[in-house]
Design a protein around this motif. Structure first.
Motif, PDB file in Angstrom:
ATOM      1  N   PHE A 121       0.834  -1.199   0.000  1.00  0.00           N
ATOM      2  CA  PHE A 121       0.000   0.000   0.000  1.00  0.00           C
ATOM      3  C   PHE A 121       0.877   1.261   0.000  1.00  0.00           C
ATOM      4  O   PHE A 121       0.665   2.195  -0.795  1.00  0.00           O
ATOM      5  CB  PHE A 121      -0.924  -0.030   1.233  1.00  0.00           C
ATOM      6  N   VAL A 122       1.886   1.290   0.868  1.00  0.00           N
ATOM      7  CA  VAL A 122       2.758   2.473   0.974  1.00  0.00           C
ATOM      8  C   VAL A 122       3.506   2.689  -0.340  1.00  0.00           C
ATOM      9  O   VAL A 122       3.651   3.831  -0.810  1.00  0.00           O
ATOM     10  CB  VAL A 122       3.732   2.323   2.161  1.00  0.00           C
ATOM     11  N   SER A 123       3.942   1.588  -0.977  1.00  0.00           N
ATOM     12  CA  SER A 123       4.694   1.769  -2.234  1.00  0.00           C
ATOM     13  C   SER A 123       3.775   2.338  -3.314  1.00  0.00           C
ATOM     14  O   SER A 123       4.194   3.182  -4.112  1.00  0.00           O
ATOM     15  CB  SER A 123       5.339   0.453  -2.667  1.00  0.00           C
ATOM     16  N   TRP A 124       2.498   1.906  -3.333  1.00  0.00           N
ATOM     17  CA  TRP A 124       1.551   2.475  -4.300  1.00  0.00           C
ATOM     18  C   TRP A 124       1.315   3.959  -4.006  1.00  0.00           C
ATOM     19  O   TRP A 124       1.201   4.778  -4.902  1.00  0.00           O
ATOM     20  CB  TRP A 124       0.214   1.717  -4.250  1.00  0.00           C
ATOM     21  N   CYS A 125       1.188   4.285  -2.699  1.00  0.00           N
ATOM     22  CA  CYS A 125       0.957   5.684  -2.317  1.00  0.00           C
ATOM     23  C   CYS A 125       2.135   6.552  -2.750  1.00  0.00           C
ATOM     24  O   CYS A 125       1.973   7.639  -3.310  1.00  0.00           O
ATOM     25  CB  CYS A 125       0.764   5.814  -0.806  1.00  0.00           C
ATOM     26  N   THR A 126       3.347   6.049  -2.476  1.00  0.00           N
ATOM     27  CA  THR A 126       4.551   6.815  -2.821  1.00  0.00           C
ATOM     28  C   THR A 126       4.628   7.004  -4.334  1.00  0.00           C
ATOM     29  O   THR A 126       4.925   8.103  -4.827  1.00  0.00           O
ATOM     30  CB  THR A 126       5.794   6.066  -2.288  1.00  0.00           C
ATOM     31  N   ALA A 127       4.322   5.915  -5.056  1.00  0.00           N
ATOM     32  CA  ALA A 127       4.340   6.013  -6.519  1.00  0.00           C
ATOM     33  C   ALA A 127       3.323   7.037  -7.018  1.00  0.00           C
ATOM     34  O   ALA A 127       3.520   7.653  -8.078  1.00  0.00           O
ATOM     35  CB  ALA A 127       4.049   4.645  -7.131  1.00  0.00           C
ATOM     36  N   ALA A 128       2.241   7.229  -6.247  1.00  0.00           N
ATOM     37  CA  ALA A 128       1.211   8.197  -6.636  1.00  0.00           C
ATOM     38  C   ALA A 128       1.561   9.599  -6.136  1.00  0.00           C
ATOM     39  O   ALA A 128       0.736  10.524  -6.248  1.00  0.00           O
ATOM     40  CB  ALA A 128      -0.148   7.762  -6.092  1.00  0.00           C
ATOM     41  N   GLY A 129       2.755   9.760  -5.564  1.00  0.00           N
ATOM     42  CA  GLY A 129       3.194  11.081  -5.131  1.00  0.00           C
ATOM     43  C   GLY A 129       2.580  11.536  -3.819  1.00  0.00           C
ATOM     44  O   GLY A 129       2.602  12.721  -3.491  1.00  0.00           O
ATOM     45  N   LEU A 130       2.014  10.617  -3.062  1.00  0.00           N
ATOM     46  CA  LEU A 130       1.383  10.986  -1.786  1.00  0.00           C
ATOM     47  C   LEU A 130       2.441  10.972  -0.684  1.00  0.00           C
ATOM     48  O   LEU A 130       3.397  10.184  -0.726  1.00  0.00           O
ATOM     49  CB  LEU A 130       0.267  10.001  -1.448  1.00  0.00           C
ATOM     50  N   ALA A 131       2.240  11.841   0.310  1.00  0.00           N
ATOM     51  CA  ALA A 131       3.179  11.925   1.428  1.00  0.00           C
ATOM     52  C   ALA A 131       2.673  11.043   2.558  1.00  0.00           C
ATOM     53  O   ALA A 131       1.601  11.294   3.118  1.00  0.00           O
ATOM     54  CB  ALA A 131       3.301  13.373   1.897  1.00  0.00           C
ATOM     55  N   GLY A 139     -10.836   6.200   3.643  1.00  0.00           N
ATOM     56  CA  GLY A 139     -10.057   4.982   3.832  1.00  0.00           C
ATOM     57  C   GLY A 139     -10.865   3.906   4.526  1.00  0.00           C
ATOM     58  O   GLY A 139     -12.103   3.955   4.581  1.00  0.00           O
ATOM     59  N   SER A 140     -10.141   2.924   5.063  1.00  0.00           N
ATOM     60  CA  SER A 140     -10.749   1.827   5.791  1.00  0.00           C
ATOM     61  C   SER A 140      -9.581   1.008   6.366  1.00  0.00           C
ATOM     62  O   SER A 140      -8.612   1.622   6.833  1.00  0.00           O
ATOM     63  CB  SER A 140     -11.649   1.007   4.861  1.00  0.00           C
ATOM     64  N   HIS A 141      -9.632  -0.305   6.310  1.00  0.00           N
ATOM     65  CA  HIS A 141      -8.581  -1.119   6.947  1.00  0.00           C
ATOM     66  C   HIS A 141      -8.110  -2.219   6.006  1.00  0.00           C
ATOM     67  O   HIS A 141      -8.834  -2.618   5.084  1.00  0.00           O
ATOM     68  CB  HIS A 141      -9.107  -1.744   8.239  1.00  0.00           C
ATOM     69  N   LEU A 142      -6.910  -2.721   6.251  1.00  0.00           N
ATOM     70  CA  LEU A 142      -6.355  -3.804   5.435  1.00  0.00           C
ATOM     71  C   LEU A 142      -6.293  -5.123   6.190  1.00  0.00           C
ATOM     72  O   LEU A 142      -5.998  -6.162   5.595  1.00  0.00           O
ATOM     73  CB  LEU A 142      -4.945  -3.435   4.933  1.00  0.00           C
ATOM     74  N   ASP A 143      -6.554  -5.114   7.496  1.00  0.00           N
ATOM     75  CA  ASP A 143      -6.538  -6.388   8.230  1.00  0.00           C
ATOM     76  C   ASP A 143      -7.825  -7.150   7.943  1.00  0.00           C
ATOM     77  O   ASP A 143      -8.843  -6.566   7.539  1.00  0.00           O
ATOM     78  CB  ASP A 143      -6.338  -6.170   9.733  1.00  0.00           C
ATOM     79  N   THR A 144      -7.786  -8.484   8.104  1.00  0.00           N
ATOM     80  CA  THR A 144      -8.957  -9.318   7.820  1.00  0.00           C
ATOM     81  C   THR A 144      -9.267 -10.227   9.013  1.00  0.00           C
ATOM     82  O   THR A 144      -8.472 -10.358   9.931  1.00  0.00           O
ATOM     83  CB  THR A 144      -8.729 -10.243   6.600  1.00  0.00           C
ATOM     84  N   PHE A 183     -11.411  -2.857   0.176  1.00  0.00           N
ATOM     85  CA  PHE A 183     -12.096  -2.053  -0.841  1.00  0.00           C
ATOM     86  C   PHE A 183     -12.056  -0.566  -0.486  1.00  0.00           C
ATOM     87  O   PHE A 183     -11.785   0.294  -1.347  1.00  0.00           O
ATOM     88  CB  PHE A 183     -13.550  -2.536  -1.009  1.00  0.00           C
ATOM     89  N   GLY A 184     -12.287  -0.226   0.781  1.00  0.00           N
ATOM     90  CA  GLY A 184     -12.318   1.185   1.179  1.00  0.00           C
ATOM     91  C   GLY A 184     -10.966   1.859   1.040  1.00  0.00           C
ATOM     92  O   GLY A 184     -10.891   3.044   0.676  1.00  0.00           O
ATOM     93  N   VAL A 185      -9.874   1.111   1.301  1.00  0.00           N
ATOM     94  CA  VAL A 185      -8.532   1.681   1.180  1.00  0.00           C
ATOM     95  C   VAL A 185      -8.164   1.836  -0.301  1.00  0.00           C
ATOM     96  O   VAL A 185      -7.671   2.880  -0.736  1.00  0.00           O
ATOM     97  CB  VAL A 185      -7.502   0.805   1.919  1.00  0.00           C
ATOM     98  N   PRO A 199      -6.658  19.603   1.214  1.00  0.00           N
ATOM     99  CA  PRO A 199      -5.868  18.403   0.961  1.00  0.00           C
ATOM    100  C   PRO A 199      -6.752  17.157   1.033  1.00  0.00           C
ATOM    101  O   PRO A 199      -7.818  17.172   1.656  1.00  0.00           O
ATOM    102  CB  PRO A 199      -4.834  18.394   2.094  1.00  0.00           C
ATOM    103  N   PHE A 200      -6.298  16.082   0.394  1.00  0.00           N
ATOM    104  CA  PHE A 200      -7.014  14.802   0.432  1.00  0.00           C
ATOM    105  C   PHE A 200      -6.063  13.755   1.006  1.00  0.00           C
ATOM    106  O   PHE A 200      -4.893  13.700   0.624  1.00  0.00           O
ATOM    107  CB  PHE A 200      -7.463  14.400  -0.978  1.00  0.00           C
ATOM    108  N   GLU A 201      -6.576  12.953   1.946  1.00  0.00           N
ATOM    109  CA  GLU A 201      -5.726  11.916   2.537  1.00  0.00           C
ATOM    110  C   GLU A 201      -6.381  10.535   2.410  1.00  0.00           C
ATOM    111  O   GLU A 201      -7.586  10.390   2.612  1.00  0.00           O
ATOM    112  CB  GLU A 201      -5.466  12.184   4.029  1.00  0.00           C
ATOM    113  N   VAL A 202      -5.553   9.560   2.085  1.00  0.00           N
ATOM    114  CA  VAL A 202      -5.976   8.154   2.111  1.00  0.00           C
ATOM    115  C   VAL A 202      -5.573   7.592   3.477  1.00  0.00           C
ATOM    116  O   VAL A 202      -4.400   7.709   3.862  1.00  0.00           O
ATOM    117  CB  VAL A 202      -5.294   7.351   0.991  1.00  0.00           C
TER     118      VAL A 202
END
Lengths: 414, 414
Positions: B51-61, B87-92, B103-105, B125-128
């Motif tokens: 998730f963090v690598s996708w965010c970074t690739a999208a230029g998000l801080a 957002g939402s959560h990644l744990d299951t 889905f929410g994240v 600003p928009f935050e995930v």
């Protein structure tokens, strides 16, 4: 019978009876005051050895049959007559009490001892019987020894039954030295009487000392599976649910409603298994046991038809699948009118408060009733509690039951 | 916002969204097609890293707070404004599915990616957001990360919680490298939106694509113990019984009756424990769970009063003791009118069939609603099934939900 004493004069020795009961209760005694003497264990052997030594001391001739049933015979004047027999069982539940079964065996032994004391000879022979494995805790079927005697089960079937460790009934019987040479059953009994604690609250609640047992309830058991659909308790609106436990709640009430319709009907849901049994999940599957009992088979049929009709209604109304499977059937048992009358007359003659009663539980006498004139005598047990280490009865009540047994035996043995 | 495009023109990239969902589902994938990615395990770390690598690739801080909540920020024109967050959560769950939380994240990330594609800059600003431990399967309390953010729980309480092996939340968080430096909570959010599968059957059953979530049901849970007296099913007449399971059957029906009285009430008996639970013993003790949910606290009070009154009646009528103990209470949650309107308007503008809906389950959004204007967007899940490996949703429906999220975010972020 001696000229000098009439049957009404004779009383058993209450102290000796209580002493034998308490001595036998030491074999397998539990810390809570109960008894654990499972069938065909070494404790069962110790109990049998004690019983046999008492019988031998009383001059009785002991025989053991091929499934370990023990008969201790006191000769009559006419030994061609079929014997009058009385007894019960010495095995107990895993957390059993001091009276269930043992009382019936010790009461019959006390009758023989009392006849000895008075030097009374009956016309027909008298036998004290000890049936193997009444409880069914270690080996199925329950009431196996008496069932083999009457032919309800084959000897092969009984001997082959395994316990949970894989030890067969036959091997266990040989290991304790009670695989006897006598044939199993195949002989006539003139009459059979069994004294037993009531295992219910009726005598105590009504202030009666003696229950004149007129028969035993028939039993029809079912396992009922109710199937709906698991669903989350939060998001799922009430009208879209297929809640198996909710459906089962109507069945539970119908079982009770059907049984309350007549005095001698019983209906019990004792077991319930619910899945997934999670606080926030609408149950998708619920299985219940249904135990119907009644004095006549039409009563059992009425309740079966009632619960089947209810299952159809509930299934349709709540979108549930309901499967019913019969697991147990014993027909109702009606004891012999003459034997029952002998018990009733004995109680009346001795001035004990008594009432007619129907046994709700199965007993060896229910098996024997299929091949011989039979009756039972109940005495109160404290709080109606049995199959429990706190099972209790008073010395006065067990003596009363034994005195009634003596009267009944004398009436039938002549 | 660029002059050339109006919000109504913008569509998210449905293929990219589905691809990210399916890629994330590979981390902890189960043979049956589900996902097991328990919070703060190495699989959770892998999911976070992805998730963090996708965010970074999208230029998000990206920042991580002291309980492991992750925020990926896309600057606005006026960065002094509080951010709009989604957002939402990644744990299951242990046998969880591919959509619950994830889905929410992924939808929030897809909103950021779509804004990037169109080179759109929002006013605020928009935050995930990715909240730690929503499920509560490994650590209690459930929704712990969002609860720490809002102050519902202290950070110390969250970090100290042990799992079944005695590993604390704090140690597990450090072990996966997500014990962040950012303070937990203590900052304003302009608005919060959470997209989620419905976890219920209403959207599917009514043919709607979008659920406009107006709030979440309050919850009040009880544990109810019904105590009577064990008795033998055979010898005990019906009128002398104190049957705990029979008594519980009336409570089960009353819970259902009370909940059926209004559209937004729920009442569930999910768990039952019966003692001794033997086929031929009248049950002496039966414990049930009661889970009441309602849109308003008066509804919860009405059902509580109803079940307490029923317990008194049943106790008196059937000679049973009934003890009720409250085990859970969450007040009902009403989402922010303006945020809810933004979701509804977005669905209408895009031509999706939609309906107002109340969440029956708890979500991180229920916590966040205590500190910020909040709403949720539901999409259908197949058969209403979730918390299950067969949990499923269609690419079209998740894309629709994400498009509505984009509209709502744009409406609030300006």
């Amino acid at each position: 019978m001696n000229a000098g004493s009439k049957p009404t004069d004779i009383q058993i020795n209450a102290e000796r009876l209580w002493g034998s009961l308490m001595d036998m209760a030491k074999i397998g005694a539990t810390p809570k005051g109960g008894v654990k003497r499972l069938t065909l264990t070494d404790l069962d052997r110790q109990g049998r050895d004690q019983f046999v030594s008492w019988c031998t001391a009383a001059g009785l001739a002991v025989t053991v049959d091929g499934v370990g049933n023990i008969f201790a015979r006191r000769a009559g004047r006419n030994n061609a007559l079929p014997p009058v027999v009385s007894g019960s069982h010495l095995d107990t539940q895993p957390s059993g009490g001091r009276f269930d079964g043992c009382f019936g065996v010790m009461a019959a032994l006390e009758v023989a001892r009392t006849l000895n004391d008075r030097d009374l000879q009956t016309e027909a022979p008298f036998e004290v019987a000890m049936w193997t494995n009444e409880e069914g805790s270690r080996y199925l079927p329950v009431m196996g020894g008496s069932g083999a005697f009457t032919g309800a089960h084959t000897v092969e079937e009984i001997l082959a039954a395994p316990d949970l460790d894989g030890v067969s009934f036959g091997d266990a019987l040989r290991a304790i030295g009670y695989a006897g040479a006598a044939p199993v059953g195949g002989r006539r009994l003139g009459a059979y009487f069994e004294a037993h604690i009531e295992q219910g609250p009726l005598l105590e609640n009504t202030g009666n000392t003696i229950g004149v047992v007129t028969g035993a309830l028939g039993q029809r058991w079912f396992e009922v599976a109710v199937r709906g659909m698991d669903a989350h308790a939060g998001p799922t609106p009430m009208h879209l649910r297929r809640d198996a436990l909710y459906g089962a709640s109507f069945l539970i009430q119908e079982v009770n409603r059907l049984a309350k319709a007549t005095e001698h009907s019983r209906g019990t849901v004792g077991m319930i298994v619910n899945r997934p049994n999670s606080r926030n999940v609408v149950p998708g599957e619920t299985v219940i046991s249904v135990d119907f009992r009644d004095t006549d088979v039409f009563g059992l049929d009425r309740m079966e038809q009632g619960i089947r009709a209810a299952a159809q209604r509930i299934s349709a109304e709540h979108a549930l699948e309901i499967d019913m499977r019969q697991t147990v059937f014993f027909p109702p048992c009606h004891f012999d009118a003459s034997c029952v009358a002998a018990v009733r007359a004995g109680a009346a003659r001795l001035g004990y408060r008594h009432m007619d009663i129907v046994s709700g539980a199965g007993h060896d006498a229910v098996n024997i009733a299929g091949v011989a004139p039979t009756a039972m005598i109940f005495v109160p047990c404290e709080g109606g509690i049995s199959h429990n280490e706190i099972e209790n009865a008073t010395p006065e009540d067990v003596a009363a039951g034994c005195n009634v047994l003596l009267q009944a035996v004398l009436a039938q043995a002549g």
